[in-house]
Design a protein around this motif. Structure first.
Motif, PDB file in Angstrom:
ATOM      1  N   LEU A  94      -2.062 -12.940  -0.580  1.00 51.52           N
ATOM      2  CA  LEU A  94      -0.617 -12.862  -0.777  1.00 51.52           C
ATOM      3  C   LEU A  94      -0.196 -11.594  -1.500  1.00 51.52           C
ATOM      4  CD1 LEU A  94      -0.946 -15.881   0.009  1.00 51.52           C
ATOM      5  CD2 LEU A  94       0.921 -16.387  -1.539  1.00 51.52           C
ATOM      6  N   ASN A  95      -1.136 -10.903  -2.151  1.00 51.90           N
ATOM      7  CA  ASN A  95      -0.797  -9.663  -2.836  1.00 51.90           C
ATOM      8  C   ASN A  95      -0.876  -8.444  -1.930  1.00 51.90           C
ATOM      9  OD1 ASN A  95      -0.412 -11.120  -5.127  1.00 51.90           O
ATOM     10  ND2 ASN A  95      -2.058 -10.222  -6.321  1.00 51.90           N
ATOM     11  N   TRP A  96      -1.517  -8.586  -0.769  1.00 55.96           N
ATOM     12  CA  TRP A  96      -1.605  -7.464   0.154  1.00 55.96           C
ATOM     13  C   TRP A  96      -0.264  -7.264   0.860  1.00 55.96           C
ATOM     14  CZ3 TRP A  96      -6.847  -8.641   3.053  1.00 55.96           C
ATOM     15  CH2 TRP A  96      -7.888  -8.615   2.117  1.00 55.96           C
ATOM     16  N   ILE A  97       0.059  -6.007   1.163  1.00 60.26           N
ATOM     17  CA  ILE A  97       1.286  -5.668   1.883  1.00 60.26           C
ATOM     18  C   ILE A  97       0.908  -5.159   3.271  1.00 60.26           C
ATOM     19  CG2 ILE A  97       3.331  -4.197   1.944  1.00 60.26           C
ATOM     20  CD1 ILE A  97       3.256  -4.109  -1.079  1.00 60.26           C
ATOM     21  N   GLN A  98       1.425  -5.811   4.300  1.00 61.98           N
ATOM     22  CA  GLN A  98       1.119  -5.401   5.663  1.00 61.98           C
ATOM     23  C   GLN A  98       2.025  -4.256   6.083  1.00 61.98           C
ATOM     24  OE1 GLN A  98       0.288  -8.469   8.577  1.00 61.98           O
ATOM     25  NE2 GLN A  98       1.495  -7.389  10.131  1.00 61.98           N
ATOM     26  N   CYS A  99       1.423  -3.192   6.562  1.00 61.44           N
ATOM     27  CA  CYS A  99       2.184  -2.037   7.025  1.00 61.44           C
ATOM     28  C   CYS A  99       2.937  -2.391   8.312  1.00 61.44           C
ATOM     29  CB  CYS A  99       1.256  -0.856   7.286  1.00 61.44           C
ATOM     30  SG  CYS A  99       0.336  -0.298   5.838  1.00 61.44           S
ATOM     31  N   THR A 100       4.109  -1.844   8.462  1.00 60.15           N
ATOM     32  CA  THR A 100       4.877  -2.000   9.694  1.00 60.15           C
ATOM     33  C   THR A 100       4.670  -0.772  10.562  1.00 60.15           C
ATOM     34  OG1 THR A 100       6.817  -1.061   8.598  1.00 60.15           O
ATOM     35  CG2 THR A 100       6.594  -3.455   8.587  1.00 60.15           C
ATOM     36  N   PRO A 101       4.844  -0.881  11.893  1.00 52.58           N
ATOM     37  CA  PRO A 101       4.620   0.268  12.772  1.00 52.58           C
ATOM     38  C   PRO A 101       5.447   1.484  12.344  1.00 52.58           C
ATOM     39  CG  PRO A 101       4.873  -1.736  14.058  1.00 52.58           C
ATOM     40  CD  PRO A 101       5.198  -2.098  12.638  1.00 52.58           C
ATOM     41  N   GLY A 102       4.749   2.601  12.155  1.00 51.79           N
ATOM     42  CA  GLY A 102       5.429   3.842  11.820  1.00 51.79           C
ATOM     43  C   GLY A 102       5.677   4.066  10.354  1.00 51.79           C
ATOM     44  N   THR A 103       5.429   3.064   9.506  1.00 50.51           N
ATOM     45  CA  THR A 103       5.663   3.236   8.075  1.00 50.51           C
ATOM     46  C   THR A 103       4.701   2.362   7.291  1.00 50.51           C
ATOM     47  OG1 THR A 103       7.281   3.074   6.290  1.00 50.51           O
ATOM     48  CG2 THR A 103       7.406   1.428   8.025  1.00 50.51           C
ATOM     49  N   CYS A 104       4.358   2.830   6.104  1.00 54.16           N
ATOM     50  CA  CYS A 104       3.467   2.078   5.236  1.00 54.16           C
ATOM     51  C   CYS A 104       3.792   2.456   3.798  1.00 54.16           C
ATOM     52  CB  CYS A 104       2.009   2.392   5.557  1.00 54.16           C
ATOM     53  SG  CYS A 104       0.843   1.192   4.866  1.00 54.16           S
ATOM     54  N   PRO A 105       4.126   1.486   2.952  1.00 55.45           N
ATOM     55  CA  PRO A 105       4.462   1.814   1.565  1.00 55.45           C
ATOM     56  C   PRO A 105       3.248   2.344   0.812  1.00 55.45           C
ATOM     57  CG  PRO A 105       4.279  -0.548   1.842  1.00 55.45           C
ATOM     58  CD  PRO A 105       4.189   0.035   3.215  1.00 55.45           C
ATOM     59  N   VAL A 106       3.495   2.935  -0.335  1.00 46.97           N
ATOM     60  CA  VAL A 106       2.416   3.446  -1.181  1.00 46.97           C
ATOM     61  C   VAL A 106       1.666   2.270  -1.795  1.00 46.97           C
ATOM     62  CG1 VAL A 106       1.846   4.851  -3.189  1.00 46.97           C
ATOM     63  CG2 VAL A 106       3.708   5.550  -1.659  1.00 46.97           C
ATOM     64  N   PRO A 107       0.355   2.195  -1.617  1.00 48.99           N
ATOM     65  CA  PRO A 107      -0.397   1.074  -2.183  1.00 48.99           C
ATOM     66  C   PRO A 107      -0.509   1.176  -3.693  1.00 48.99           C
ATOM     67  CG  PRO A 107      -1.899   2.651  -1.196  1.00 48.99           C
ATOM     68  CD  PRO A 107      -0.509   3.130  -0.868  1.00 48.99           C
ATOM     69  N   THR A 108      -0.636   0.030  -4.338  1.00 49.12           N
ATOM     70  CA  THR A 108      -0.890  -0.038  -5.774  1.00 49.12           C
ATOM     71  C   THR A 108      -2.128  -0.884  -6.006  1.00 49.12           C
ATOM     72  OG1 THR A 108       0.463  -2.022  -6.110  1.00 49.12           O
ATOM     73  CG2 THR A 108       1.589   0.120  -6.238  1.00 49.12           C
ATOM     74  N   LEU A 109      -2.594  -0.906  -7.261  1.00 56.15           N
ATOM     75  CA  LEU A 109      -3.774  -1.697  -7.583  1.00 56.15           C
ATOM     76  C   LEU A 109      -3.530  -3.170  -7.310  1.00 56.15           C
ATOM     77  CD1 LEU A 109      -6.646  -1.723  -8.781  1.00 56.15           C
ATOM     78  CD2 LEU A 109      -5.602  -2.016 -11.034  1.00 56.15           C
ATOM     79  N   GLN A 110      -2.326  -3.657  -7.627  1.00 54.99           N
ATOM     80  CA  GLN A 110      -2.015  -5.063  -7.428  1.00 54.99           C
ATOM     81  C   GLN A 110      -1.625  -5.353  -5.991  1.00 54.99           C
ATOM     82  OE1 GLN A 110       1.146  -6.565  -9.886  1.00 54.99           O
ATOM     83  NE2 GLN A 110       0.815  -8.694  -9.296  1.00 54.99           N
ATOM     84  N   ASN A 111      -1.022  -4.407  -5.311  1.00 55.88           N
ATOM     85  CA  ASN A 111      -0.520  -4.618  -3.949  1.00 55.88           C
ATOM     86  C   ASN A 111      -1.045  -3.547  -3.008  1.00 55.88           C
ATOM     87  OD1 ASN A 111       2.233  -5.367  -5.845  1.00 55.88           O
ATOM     88  ND2 ASN A 111       1.401  -6.939  -4.508  1.00 55.88           N
TER      89      ASN A 111
END
Length: 302
Positions: free
Chosen positions: A210-227
């Motif tokens: 639940l802490n992982w963030i799934q990238c969307t096509p064409g964009t991906c947020p900056v990852p963090t240690l928690q996410n």
């Protein structure tokens, strides 16, 4: 009993590493964990619907002061951060403070009352038993039984209570053991000398973490240690079908058979590390990792 071994720890006061004995031992300052549990339930057995009963329960569990093992370096870092209760884990020559002297004798891994956990959800069960003769149909002997059980976990949140750690909600994380929904259903017919039954296991869809963030096509947020970011954080739901039966050969001998995972469903992929998606396999805590399995046997009774 305490266990010791040669090791090392980083010294945050002066920098560098110190060769020291690392010990694992109990903590006489531990206190009892405390839990507040709430449960509310209802049971329905209507007189106008013989053979039917159903129940629904809501529960909430809050556990505080949870006992958690703290590694040696974590205790050192917590002491340096000003959490003095962790300084007891560092034994310094002459009884000095670890901030004053680097002459450490031993650093211990101990348990502390630091964490808390809260979870809530619903449990549901329904059973209906009947015969066709009771319905006024053809006089078929035997009894039909239909049963359904389900549990829904809305949240399962653990807070370690240590600096540098994060709250973690594992409800709906299907790489663990707590999906949002699990259900078990059975349909059985039993006559005087034989019975046959179907059963189904249902596990709801969820996410790897639940802490992982799934990238969307064409964009991906900056990852963090928690996410951290991942390409795929979806775990599909699964449905298992099982078939079995038994035959009374005599008063004392019963022949039975069962086929588990009749449709031979494969478990979904399991990623233990978001940064290493090739480190995969199957989650044996939640899914069938064997495949279709046949059981045949004989029961003997007095």
């Amino acid at each position: 009993a305490p266990v010791t071994a040669n090791g090392s720890n980083n010294d945050p006061w002066r920098g560098g590493s110190i060769q020291v004995i690392n010990g694992t031992l109990g903590n006489p300052l531990l206190k009892s964990e405390k839990s507040i549990n709430t449960q509310l339930g209802v049971v329905l057995q209507p007189s106008w619907f013989p053979g039917f009963n159903t129940s629904l329960d809501y529960y909430r569990i809050y556990l505080s002061g949870q006992i958690t093992g703290v590694p040696t370096q974590t205790s050192v870092n917590n002491c340096y951060a000003g959490l003095t209760q962790f300084c007891n884990a560092i034994q310094v020559a002459g009884g000095l403070s670890p901030a004053v002297s680097s002459n450490w004798i031993q650093v211990n891994s101990q348990a502390f009352n630091t964490a808390n956990t809260v979870t809530d959800g619903f449990n549901w069960e329904t059973t209906y038993q009947f015969s066709l003769a009771d319905w006024g149909f053809m006089p078929i002997p035997g009894t039909f039984t239909v049963r359904a059980m389900a549990t829904y976990v809305s949240k399962f949140i653990n807070t370690p209570g240590l600096p540098g750690t994060f709250r973690l909600n594992t409800a709906g994380s299907n790489d663990g053991a707590t999906p949002h929904l699990k259900a078990f259903l059975t349909q059985a017919y039993q006559s005087e000398n034989w019975e046959i039954h179907l059963s189904e296991n249902l596990i709801s869809e969820g996410r790897h973490n639940l802490n992982w963030i799934q990238c969307t096509p064409g964009t991906c947020p900056v990852p963090t240690l928690q996410n951290p970011t991942v390409q795929d954080n979806h775990v599909p739901g699964i449905f298992y079908l099982n078939l079995g039966g038994s035959l009374n050969l005599s008063e004392h001998w019963t022949l039975y058979g069962q086929v588990d995972n009749l449709l031979n469903k494969n478990p979904p992929p399991f990623y233990s590390n978001s940064q290493n998606p090739t480190n995969d396999g199957a989650n044996p805590l939640l899914y069938d990792t064997i495949g279709r399995m046949f059981h045949v046997g004989v029961r003997i009774s007095d």
